[in-house]
Scaffold this motif. Structure first.
Motif, short mmCIF file in Angstrom:
data_model
loop_
_atom_site.label_atom_id
_atom_site.label_comp_id
_atom_site.label_asym_id
_atom_site.label_seq_id
_atom_site.Cartn_x
_atom_site.Cartn_y
_atom_site.Cartn_z
N UNK A 102 0.84 -1.20 0.00
CA UNK A 102 0.00 0.00 0.00
C UNK A 102 0.88 1.26 0.00
N UNK A 134 2.55 1.62 -3.34
CA UNK A 134 1.60 2.08 -4.35
C UNK A 134 1.29 3.56 -4.17
N UNK A 135 1.07 3.96 -2.91
CA UNK A 135 0.77 5.36 -2.66
C UNK A 135 1.93 6.26 -3.11
N UNK A 164 1.86 6.41 -6.84
CA UNK A 164 0.71 7.21 -7.29
C UNK A 164 0.98 8.71 -7.14
N UNK A 223 -6.83 8.98 -9.44
CA UNK A 223 -5.64 8.51 -8.72
C UNK A 223 -5.94 8.39 -7.23
N UNK A 235 -7.83 5.35 -6.71
CA UNK A 235 -6.94 4.19 -6.82
C UNK A 235 -6.21 3.96 -5.51
N UNK A 236 -5.74 5.04 -4.91
CA UNK A 236 -4.97 4.88 -3.68
C UNK A 236 -5.85 4.43 -2.52
N UNK A 279 -8.23 2.23 -2.96
CA UNK A 279 -8.73 0.88 -3.27
C UNK A 279 -8.17 -0.13 -2.29
N UNK A 311 -6.20 -1.59 -6.95
CA UNK A 311 -5.27 -0.46 -6.98
C UNK A 311 -4.59 -0.34 -8.34
N UNK A 312 -4.06 -1.49 -8.79
CA UNK A 312 -3.29 -1.45 -10.05
C UNK A 312 -4.18 -1.07 -11.23
N UNK A 353 -5.29 2.64 -10.87
CA UNK A 353 -4.15 3.54 -11.13
C UNK A 353 -3.79 3.55 -12.61
#
Lengths: 649, 377
Positions: free
Chosen positions: A14, A17-18, A21, B301, B304-305, B307, B313-314, B317
């Motif tokens: 997480x 990913x953050x 992003x 976005x 997505x974050x 999720x 997420x993937x 995003x």
């Protein structure tokens, strides 16, 4: 095994990913800022540049051709006008099969079969939506025959446009000239913008000389075009403001030419090869300017075919040749009054003193006989009688006394040896010889014999008919001289105001004793009196004519040979010349007539001048009026000619 | 009293809308931003088609279809979406091969599959299927992905991308490939691999050049210098920059852009519609649209974050960033900072299945996001 050990770390993933992003979000914002920065460059920093390009893209200038000025004669009759003409046009984008269409047009005789390849190229080279003229002028018969077939020719239409029209046809063509399609050569020296929408340009004659006045000023209108170059009416919702600069029509010009007199002159010359120039002595205005044979200028304005042009060009009588302005001829005896003037100007001779004439003249220390046309001689003649009877011996002697350079200077004052400056182009200067000229041209010295024959208008001396007419006018006006001109007034196309052009005065010819003019004029009057050389042609005229005949030799005859007209090829016969002005006491018109290979000036050229005088002075325009009955031959039969001199009457 | 009444009524209305959105698994802010883009797009399109009402209605029709796809996909439970990902991908590959074997030729390229009822562009499926497949593959695996996983995913991306590039449709191939690569990037593929990858691509350029079609080469060449071929391949770029530059800050006015209305600007209603906006509505109009796009991307976005699992997420995003790739490639191409590649301006350009695909992707995005509470409950 190691992979099996790895387990998913949900919190770690997480966080990862953050982070990614966030990075992507920042990158996104930055890259879009780059785009906005680029837009700022285009729209703010380089806005002017692109605005210009955009304007250039959408607005085109469409030329608006001006209406050509009209030409009027001295009576206000239109002699060159603009009339609608019908032309056959093809619009490529509306034609399914261009080569086939052209073939079929040729098959029904609308276009020449041998023009098809050239027209095909023309159509291919043009824009798809712009009409291309296939044929410039259609006759009523052509129009009728095409109308029948029109439905089988989509994209081929008959369109109307303004074309030049000369209502008098052949008459006056050598003064007027003509307009024709603009050629590659023309494009070299014209302002192309001014001719952008015009198809025709003055080629020769007044149409060419006054091109600047007649053409006018081209206008233009801005038109909105789309990317294909096709004209569009509007852009989006708002009508677009487009500028139009209207064309300014060409100015009208008014001539001194009187088409009624011109008609008489051309009728009188009909069937001959020759020229007539008639000038008002008090102004220099040309009343008639004819060169025969003629041609129809309308053929040129409507697109002359190469076949038709070849016929004109190859005609042995050379109808395209302007004899009045460009033909140079020995003046023959018509020069004698001018020689007399030279003698009086330099005061080298007593005009009242008689000089002997025994039928020939010899230079001191020479045995060569310069013969008089009258074998037995004229006895004893003074200047008047020498002119009246055209005594060669008198003028041989006078020329010898003057010497060539004084002859040259005096004749130059009368306008010989240089262009008269008439306001129509293409004039030739003729040839006025002098010692310097001969040395320069032939690297030879001048011989006294050269001078002697110039005295009777032979030898090196060559003049144009308009020079002769001008000289006759100067004598008529007793020395006052005006540049010959065709155009007397110009009407401004915008204001409508007619500006009269003042006559162009030239240096006058002054005699030491002005009373001496009478002697020359009297001599010329005696030419038309009993015993003169032109009595037959002038008999019965209610006005007095002062004149001089001339018969210029084309062909040299040996010292002891006889000239026999019937034995000499027609093209080698003598030229007939005649100069005159009338009324003799208050001259209104001076005329020079030349008939190539016409024979005798008195019998061939003089009657032509008489008919012009009758027309101009008496209003007798009816050319069918029988000429005065032929009188008994007042002139002697052709006399043996001395070589290289001349025969004369 | 009246005032309080009105206020409470308003609140009730909002709550009702909110409830409806929640029940439909739709995201209000994202939907609002998309609606703004779409409305702006329809406004511009009317002018860009030269007041062609027929085309405008077509677009409206497609929009309705796309909206239906969005709402429908938003209803699909996320686990289903994940489970059908390989199936969708497999079908996509089969269809791409089918097109390669016998597809109808449209616009000079073989892209369409004629299924008698609908003409169908299989490459559009791949815009959804490739990132979904990549995310499906990585879902179970520990992240950041191992090198082996990265290679597997790259193959999953390359096969459809090359098939699409061969059609030839460089723009779509680029979008499909970037959607997959963005999944890899979001999955945490190491920076070293990214650097190596970029280097490899750099090295591959001469090779790619060799395999490019002439028109593709020409586009690259004229991108470097458009003036070399002002009436040919450079024409698009030059006319587009003239359109934008002549618009200035405020533009020439709606329906009054001469470049667009007089058709100097090619493909004015499709790939080059951004230039029409620049010409008629100026820098302000273009910036306004870009800001709307930024809101869409930012919201996506953010979602997505938020999720709950890796797959969600993937995919979310990747969809968000692919949308950005659309925007950037198109605006970059139209404004002359990128070569001319056939990528439409998302949700604004006329036609194509792109509109449906894009809103479908947002439907998937909303499904993956808005079912969260149900899953949690």
């Amino acid at each position: 095994m190691r992979r099996a050990v790895r387990i998913k770390d949900h919190w770690g993933e997480q966080r990862l990913f953050t982070g990614r992003t966030l990075f992507a979000g920042i990158a996104t914002a930055l890259l879009l800022m780059v785009v906005i920065g680029r837009l700022f460059v285009l729209q703010v920093m380089r806005h002017e540049y692109y605005a210009d390009l955009s304007q250039g893209n959408r607005v085109r200038l469409e030329p608006l051709p001006p209406d050509r000025g009209l030409i009027y004669d001295s009576n206000g009759t239109v002699i060159a006008e603009n009339t609608p003409a019908y032309q056959l046009e093809l619009t490529p984008e509306q034609v399914p099969d261009v080569p086939d269409t052209l073939q079929r047009l040729a098959a029904i005789g609308m276009i020449d079969a041998d023009q098809v390849p050239a027209l095909t190229r023309l159509v291919r080279g043009g824009r798809k939506f712009e009409a291309i003229p296939l044929r410039l002028s259609l006759s009523d018969a052509d129009m009728a025959s095409f109308s029948v077939h029109q439905y089988t020719f989509p994209g081929v239409e008959i369109q109307t446009r303004l074309a030049r029209w000369y209502p008098f046809g052949n008459e006056g063509v050598h003064a007027l000239g003509y307009v024709a399609a603009i050629s590659e050569d023309d494009l070299q020296h014209i302002d192309r913008d001014q001719y952008a929408g015009s198809a025709l340009i003055g080629k020769i004659g007044l149409e060419s000389a006054y091109e600047a006045q007649l053409h006018g000023t081209a206008g233009h209108r801005q038109v909105l075009v789309n990317a294909q170059g096709r004209r569009v009416e509007r852009l989006g919702t708002t009508p677009v403001h487009l500028e139009t600069l209207p064309p300014r029509a060409g100015n009208d010009i008014f001539l001194g030419l009187d088409m009624r007199v011109q008609h008489v002159a051309e009728e009188a010359l009909a069937g001959k090869r020759g020229a007539v120039v008639a000038i008002q002595p008090e102004t220099g205005d040309i009343v008639a300017l004819a060169s025969v044979p003629t041609y129809d200028p309308n053929k040129f304005t409507r697109g002359i075919s190469s076949r038709e042009y070849a016929v004109l060009r190859d005609d042995i009588d050379r109808p395209l040749f302007n004899r009045a302005l460009r033909g140079t001829y020995p003046p023959g005896s018509t020069i004698k009054p001018m020689m007399a003037l030279a003698g009086l100007e330099y005061a080298v001779i007593d005009p009242n003193a008689s000089r002997p004439c025994h039928g020939y003249y010899t230079l001191p220390g020479s045995t060569h006989h310069y013969r008089d046309w009258k074998k037995e001689g004229h006895g004893s003649v003074d200047m008047r009688h020498a002119i009246a009877t055209s005594c060669d011996v008198y003028f041989y002697g006078l020329a010898e006394i003057l010497g060539i350079d004084r002859v040259h200077d005096s004749l130059a004052t009368l306008g010989f040896g240089k262009a008269t400056g008439v306001d129509v182009g293409g004039e030739r200067a003729g040839l006025l010889p002098s010692q310097a000229w001969k040395m320069q041209t032939y690297k030879q010295q001048w011989y006294p014999g050269d001078t002697v024959i110039v005295g009777i208008g032979q030898g090196y001396l060559l003049v144009t008919p308009i020079q002769l007419a001008h000289a006759a006018a100067v004598i008529a006006a007793r020395g006052r001289s005006f540049q010959p001109r065709l155009v007397t007034a110009i009407r401004d196309a915008v204001t409508g105001r007619v500006a009269k052009l003042p006559p162009v005065a030239e240096t006058p010819l002054e005699l030491k004793d002005p009373g001496m003019w009478d002697i020359v004029v009297q001599g010329m009057e005696m030419v038309t009196e009993a015993g003169g050389t032109a009595v037959a042609a002038t008999r019965g005229a209610p006005y007095r004519i002062a004149a001089k005949t001339g018969t210029a030799q084309v062909f040299s005859i040996g010292q002891n040979e006889k000239y026999n007209a019937s034995q000499v090829s027609e093209r080698l016969r003598d030229h007939a010349l005649f100069i005159a002005f009338a009324p003799a006491d208050a001259p209104k018109l001076a005329i020079a007539v030349l008939v190539e290979n016409g024979g005798h000036g008195g019998s061939v050229a003089a009657p032509i001048a008489r008919r012009i005088f009758d027309a101009y002075l008496l209003g007798k325009y009816d050319v069918d009026t029988p000429a005065p009955p032929p009188a008994l031959p007042a002139t002697p039969p052709p006399a043996p000619a001395p070589s290289p001199a001349v025969t004369e009457h | 009293m009246l005032f309080t009444d009105t206020q409470s009524q308003t609140r009730r209305t909002l709550t009702a809308t909110g409830r409806l959105l929640r029940r439909l698994h739709l995201d209000g802010p994202l939907l609002a931003a998309l609606a703004a883009v779409v409305a702006f797009g329809l406004f511009v399109l009317y002018s860009a088609t030269g007041e062609n009402v027929g085309q405008w209605l077509n677009q409206l029709e497609r929009l309705a279809l796309a909206l239906a796809a969005l709402v429908a996909l938003a209803q699909v439970p996320p686990p289903w979406l994940r489970r059908i990902s390989p199936l969708l991908y497999g079908i996509g590959i089969v269809l791409l091969v089918a097109v390669a074997v016998h597809g109808s030729v449209g616009n000079g390229a073989q892209r369409w599959l004629d299924l008698k009822i609908v003409r169908f562009q299989p490459s559009e499926i791949m815009k959804l299927a490739v990132p979904m497949m990549c995310a499906w593959y990585l879902h179970e695996r520990p992240l950041p992905p191992s090198l082996r996983d990265v290679l597997v995913v790259l193959i999953l991306i390359l096969v459809p991308s090359l098939l699409i590039a061969k059609q030839p449709d460089l723009g779509t191939a680029l979008l499909v490939a970037s959607a997959g690569i963005l999944v890899l990037f979001l999955a945490g593929m190491s920076a070293l691999v990214i650097v190596l990858g970029v280097t490899a691509i750099g090295a591959a350029v001469p090779v790619a050049w060799h395999f490019m079609h002439d028109y593709q080469r020409q586009r690259v060449l004229t991108f470097i210098d458009p003036s070399t071929d002002p009436l040919g391949a450079g024409y698009h770029s030059i006319q587009s920059q003239i359109a934008i530059g002549s618009g200035g800050i405020f533009g020439k006015g709606w329906m009054n852009g001469s470049q667009a209305q007089l058709e100097f600007l090619p493909e004015r209603s499709t790939d080059f519609i951004f230039a029409v906006i620049g010409e008629e509505l100026g820098l302000l109009g273009q910036t306004f649209l870009i800001v709307l796009y930024l809101i869409v991307i930012g919201r996506a976005l953010y979602m997505a974050s938020e999720a709950q699992n890796t797959y969600a997420r993937l995919v979310c995003g990747s969809f968000a960033l692919t949308f950005f790739v659309y925007v950037f490639v198109n605006t970059g191409m139209v404004s002359g900072i990128l070569p001319v590649v056939g990528v439409p301006l998302p949700l604004v350009s006329y036609g194509g299945t792109a509109m449906v695909t894009l809103l479908a992707s947002f439907g998937v995005l909303m499904s993956l996001n808005r079912h969260r509470k149900l899953v949690g409950a």
